[in-house]
Design a protein around this motif. Sequence first.
Motif, PDB file in Angstrom:
ATOM      1  N   VAL A 160      13.460 -78.436  77.547  1.00  0.00           N
ATOM      2  CA  VAL A 160      12.823 -79.376  78.477  1.00  0.00           C
ATOM      3  C   VAL A 160      12.605 -80.722  77.790  1.00  0.00           C
ATOM      4  O   VAL A 160      12.860 -81.782  78.372  1.00  0.00           O
ATOM      5  CB  VAL A 160      11.490 -78.795  78.994  1.00  0.00           C
ATOM      6  N   VAL A 190      16.317 -72.864  80.714  1.00  0.00           N
ATOM      7  CA  VAL A 190      14.953 -72.784  81.240  1.00  0.00           C
ATOM      8  C   VAL A 190      14.760 -71.480  82.008  1.00  0.00           C
ATOM      9  O   VAL A 190      13.731 -70.801  81.875  1.00  0.00           O
ATOM     10  CB  VAL A 190      14.647 -73.998  82.137  1.00  0.00           C
ATOM     11  N   CYS A 192      11.773 -77.122  86.966  1.00  0.00           N
ATOM     12  CA  CYS A 192      11.056 -76.286  85.994  1.00  0.00           C
ATOM     13  C   CYS A 192       9.874 -75.588  86.644  1.00  0.00           C
ATOM     14  O   CYS A 192       9.604 -74.405  86.375  1.00  0.00           O
ATOM     15  CB  CYS A 192      10.589 -77.136  84.812  1.00  0.00           C
TER      16      CYS A 192
END
Length: 278
Positions: free
Chosen positions: A130, A100, A40
């Motif tokens: 997430v 993401v 991420c």
Amino acid sequence: MTPQQYVQDKAARSGSSFYYAFLFLPPPRRAAITAFYAFCREVDDVVDEVSDPAIAATKLAWWRREVATSFEGRPSHPVMQALQPIAAEFGIRADHLLSVIDGCQMDLDQSRYLDFAGLARYCHLVAGVVGEVAAGIFGRTQEQTVAYAHRLGLAMQLTNIIRDVGDDARRGRIYLPASDLKQFDVKAQEILNRGYSERFTALMRFQAERAHRCYDEALALLPETDRNAQKPGLMMANIYRSLLREIEADNFQVLHQRISLTPMRKLWIAMQTHWRGR
């Protein structure tokens, strides 16, 4: 540096509140969440650190290909080399990672949101998904825990948006919905010029109340049977909500500074949550 060392270094250097929650996990789950968090960070850094949107878009396209080839068993980046071998064990799918990336792509494609529904879509990609992956890594037995994780992700992302209004304005971005600005008679240019007013404070109080409602709704959704396993998420929730209260106590002075909690305070909140279990 091994892939595991790479993702550990990436997570530790970020200084994120997430890191403090990771410390309380058993090694296999800690390795999984650290690798996922490093992914991420990598894709988010593309948007934050690359000034040319065309180059950033090219880099995100590269990450999409890397995700595809990694789930075919051929990872090349150290983050994916750390993440791919353990993805199946913890229910991490390619579409999670691609979502993401899609959220980061939205940062390249737009710098304003007309209404809360549009902002919520963005929050779903960069925070809700997430939260879902994290909840799976922490361990869950109930499907309702997924709904809790998505709502908590929204609450935390709204907190980020409140904290970062000034930083975002310096990059020409406003994540506060245009419909909310209109409701409180705050012009976009006032925020871009980082000008305070009673109207701005009222607007921010409205944003904080929305975030608090999301925290309350998330906690109400968490099944009791999964509460112990989800303690890392509760640690993050308590750290972020403490930050939100700190911003409120400072009367939303977020245009000229980035309000934050000290590392020691974050660790103390995480430890308290670990002991109390909530």
